[in-house]
Design a protein around this motif. Sequence first.
Motif, PDB file in Angstrom:
ATOM      1  N   ILE A  17      -4.257   2.012  -0.697  1.00 57.78           N
ATOM      2  CA  ILE A  17      -3.732   3.322  -0.326  1.00 57.78           C
ATOM      3  C   ILE A  17      -4.052   3.603   1.132  1.00 57.78           C
ATOM      4  O   ILE A  17      -4.977   3.034   1.714  1.00 57.78           O
ATOM      5  CB  ILE A  17      -4.328   4.447  -1.200  1.00 57.78           C
ATOM      6  N   LYS A  35      -3.213  10.738  -7.888  1.00 54.84           N
ATOM      7  CA  LYS A  35      -2.550   9.798  -6.984  1.00 54.84           C
ATOM      8  C   LYS A  35      -3.096   8.384  -7.138  1.00 54.84           C
ATOM      9  O   LYS A  35      -2.334   7.405  -7.108  1.00 54.84           O
ATOM     10  CB  LYS A  35      -2.697  10.289  -5.545  1.00 54.84           C
ATOM     11  N   THR A  54      -1.105   8.366   0.289  1.00 54.03           N
ATOM     12  CA  THR A  54      -1.274   9.400  -0.727  1.00 54.03           C
ATOM     13  C   THR A  54      -0.404  10.618  -0.443  1.00 54.03           C
ATOM     14  O   THR A  54      -0.138  11.417  -1.340  1.00 54.03           O
ATOM     15  CB  THR A  54      -2.752   9.831  -0.833  1.00 54.03           C
ATOM     16  N   SER A  84       0.841  -1.191   0.000  1.00 55.94           N
ATOM     17  CA  SER A  84       0.000   0.000   0.000  1.00 55.94           C
ATOM     18  C   SER A  84       0.879   1.244   0.000  1.00 55.94           C
ATOM     19  O   SER A  84       2.033   1.203   0.437  1.00 55.94           O
ATOM     20  CB  SER A  84      -0.901  -0.008   1.241  1.00 55.94           C
ATOM     21  N   VAL A  85       0.346   2.350  -0.504  1.00 56.62           N
ATOM     22  CA  VAL A  85       1.094   3.597  -0.548  1.00 56.62           C
ATOM     23  C   VAL A  85       0.248   4.709   0.067  1.00 56.62           C
ATOM     24  O   VAL A  85      -0.956   4.813  -0.197  1.00 56.62           O
ATOM     25  CB  VAL A  85       1.498   3.956  -2.005  1.00 56.62           C
ATOM     26  N   ALA A  92       5.443   6.747  -7.616  1.00 56.15           N
ATOM     27  CA  ALA A  92       4.770   5.510  -7.219  1.00 56.15           C
ATOM     28  C   ALA A  92       5.548   4.284  -7.677  1.00 56.15           C
ATOM     29  O   ALA A  92       5.671   3.295  -6.937  1.00 56.15           O
ATOM     30  CB  ALA A  92       3.350   5.493  -7.793  1.00 56.15           C
ATOM     31  N   ALA A 141      -0.919   5.184  -8.250  1.00 59.25           N
ATOM     32  CA  ALA A 141      -0.832   3.994  -7.402  1.00 59.25           C
ATOM     33  C   ALA A 141      -1.238   2.749  -8.182  1.00 59.25           C
ATOM     34  O   ALA A 141      -0.608   1.682  -8.066  1.00 59.25           O
ATOM     35  CB  ALA A 141      -1.715   4.164  -6.170  1.00 59.25           C
ATOM     36  N   PHE A 199       0.147  -1.024  -6.949  1.00 55.96           N
ATOM     37  CA  PHE A 199      -0.145  -1.123  -5.515  1.00 55.96           C
ATOM     38  C   PHE A 199      -1.519  -1.747  -5.338  1.00 55.96           C
ATOM     39  O   PHE A 199      -2.403  -1.640  -6.206  1.00 55.96           O
ATOM     40  CB  PHE A 199      -0.112   0.261  -4.858  1.00 55.96           C
TER      41      PHE A 199
END
Length: 904
Positions: free
Chosen positions: A32, A20, A10, A7-8, A257, A24, A29
Amino acid sequence: MTGFQLSVGTTCLSGTLEDKLAAAAAARFHGITLAGSDLATTSWSPHRIRGECARRGLTVDAYQALPDVEAVPPDTFAANLRRAERTFDVLEQIGVRTVVVCSSMSAEAVDDDDLAAEQLSVLATRAETCGLRLAYEALAWGRFVNTVPHAWRIVRRAGHAALGLCLDSFHVLSRGEAPAGIRVIPGDKIFQLELADAATSTMDVAERSRHQRLFPGLGSFDLTAFVGHVLSTGYAGPLVLEVSDDVYRQADPRHAAINGMRSLLSLREAVAVAAAPPVRDKLRVHGLPPAPGVSGIVFTELAVDTVSGPVLERALTALGFRHAGQHRSKPVQLWQQDKARVLLNFAAERTVTPGTATVCALAVESTDPLRSTQRAERLLSPVLPRLREPAEADLASIAAPDGTSVFLVRTGADAGNWLQDFEPRDEPVSDAGHITGTDHISLTGSVDDFDEAALFYEAVLGLQAGVSSEVAAPFGMIRSRAVGDAGRHVRISLNTAPLRRGDWAPVIPNPQHVAFRTMDAIASARSMRARGAPLLKIPDNYYSDLDARLALPPELLAELRANSILYDCDDTGAYLHFYTEMLGHRVFFAVVQRVDRYDGYGGPASAPVRMAAHRERRLLSLRHPSPTAPDQQPDFSLAHLTALSLSPPELVDAAAEAGYRYVGLRLTRVTPQEPHYPLATDPALMRTTKVRLAATGVEVLDIELARISPDEDPRDFQRFLEAGAELGARHVIAQLPDPDRARKTDRFALLCEMARPLGLTVDLEFPSWTETPDLNSAVRVLRGAGASNAGILVDLLHFARSGSSVADLRELPAEWFHFVHLCDAPPAVPDTNEGLIHTARFERLFPGEGGIDIHGILGALPPGLPYALEIPKARLVAQVGGKEHARLAIAASRAHLANRKAIS
């Protein structure tokens, strides 16, 4: 991919929430962590956010923006509870599972764990009704709770099923906490694991967290051990990238990303190696083969053209290389000395500035090139298609972030197959340069690409990235990081100038060099100098400082000084290195000798000395491109009218890149239609222009135009003159379109009087359509004014069109002439003023293209004057742009003057 969700946050990415999410998803990914600022600023409804995430295959794993909620007075907590409940309603609609609650920094907070546990429990109960849970995070700078053990005590005391911990590697490791203590926490009470790296720094930890968090693998934290400790608890939640860095948050969100995904996959791979089998299986990345071993740099490929190519050929010959082969189907030369190979590609796919050489590719030996390309594709690095003839070697190549192609050549018996694509040249093998191979390649890029490049070489090729270091260079701070394999067979040095965006003086955008290995640097330098190699001269002051610092044996110091060799040493050994001058505007070569186990690149003293020496030599070569007779080459200035579409800073850069010593700047608008650059009244433009002048070494020769008509008062030009002085100008161009001889003489004298204290001369120009139309008219004004700083500007077009006499010109005082405007024009003279003006402003010609007696006029002027090229060619500028037009102008002028001189 199976196992842990990636997960990333934002907050890692730039742009709107839509940007975003797209980034992602493009980086593959799974989810988020939604920042409160992104939720507040989007126009999407909660249901729209949920739908857009689902459409992209993303889950919203967590929400992060509930600060200062615990251990506060009752009325404050009541307000916090109201805010939280409304937020929970929104998050439920979005489908969020976890809400991160940061430890309080509020001035109202008290040091009371019981109160903190009580209030967090109440908050968790409200969250649970919305299907949410709270992850309590100890901020490293929290007012009272700033460590994981303290946060865990509060969570245990609360004893609520919907209350757990958020562990953030930055908050734990930046304080020097021992992460092994995490092992005592049950895995089901760790709700969120956030990952970021950071360099060692004395900066305030909060400032570092907000501005200088790095992707995993780029800092000094042992994230492999940290994640291992967390996973040993049984944690099975997402691995969340939580990086906040000023550069990343201004970069393309897709690039950031992708870099984040590479860093997480590499970290996951490293943790798996040390993990026990059950966890190792969950960490394994499907389709990601281990990085094959690399064992050396096979070749470096330089993109060149017909101007830079011969320069590189001469330099390589002098360094002892031989032209060993010519590619069978491409205009590519192979130059070789022992195991050091350089390819000169005269038709590279990569675009290069005319006259410039650039590193466009490098090749490394790989134990399994196919596996390397599979790894690259899995890590979102494009594998490049390669056009080849059927019988030619099929070399795999990967695109590095800066566009450099990285070729992968198999080690062992098949390693040399690619050499069969080159037809051998019958040249003797030379060992005169004593070079045995390529030690390293040094690449400079923009600050936006600096971390991305390190991640690429580390993750994709399996190299190890060293810590980032800083060098106080003559043109500002330089950041550097080396990557290499464990055996140091492959070394790549990455550099950036973060404040200057990579632009090093004097206008050498992103310089690069290839360093060759030798066993005897002193013998190599002697041999190469004897062969005429353009080796860089190092100032004597460096050796005085070296003697003071290291007390080297006198005979060694003398050899280093005589051969311009730099020296560094540490506990592991010593490093001797010397350089060529800049070749093809951007590239140069180095020759290095590593003694014993020395592993560095010259120490902090070497780079500034080398850069300053390069600047000095570069300025001399720009001003005097002929090394055989520099005193016979004129200094050229780029008059603003030649490229009036360029702003003053752009004009300065164009002049530096093309080889002008000076520029002439137009500070006043001459016609209503032309662009105006108000240097005299625009402080920001003035500051930027002065910065570019200082960076490039270009000087201001003159400013224009003091055009004094019957209605003009010379005193109105005071700020104009002061601006010229501030820019370091030497001369002011004036025109006198006034029929009254006495009045214009008096006003010219007054302008000279105003300019004298500022160190400026006033040079009278005489366009044939004005009321001061020829040389004799200008002479009468100068004699009448009697000013010591007065001069006459001979513009070849105006001189020829006015019918002025070369014989009269030859009789005038030499001190009246300070520079000359050089150009050519068609032989036919327009018969109207409108035609004369149009030619002068839009249709002049390069020297030799028209009918002006250029050499007759120049021969009547004092020797040594700067030649200001005022050659506006509107159609050509529209086709190629002002910068290229400026380069073509000086090239044509030099060629014409040199050709005429050779004939005479």
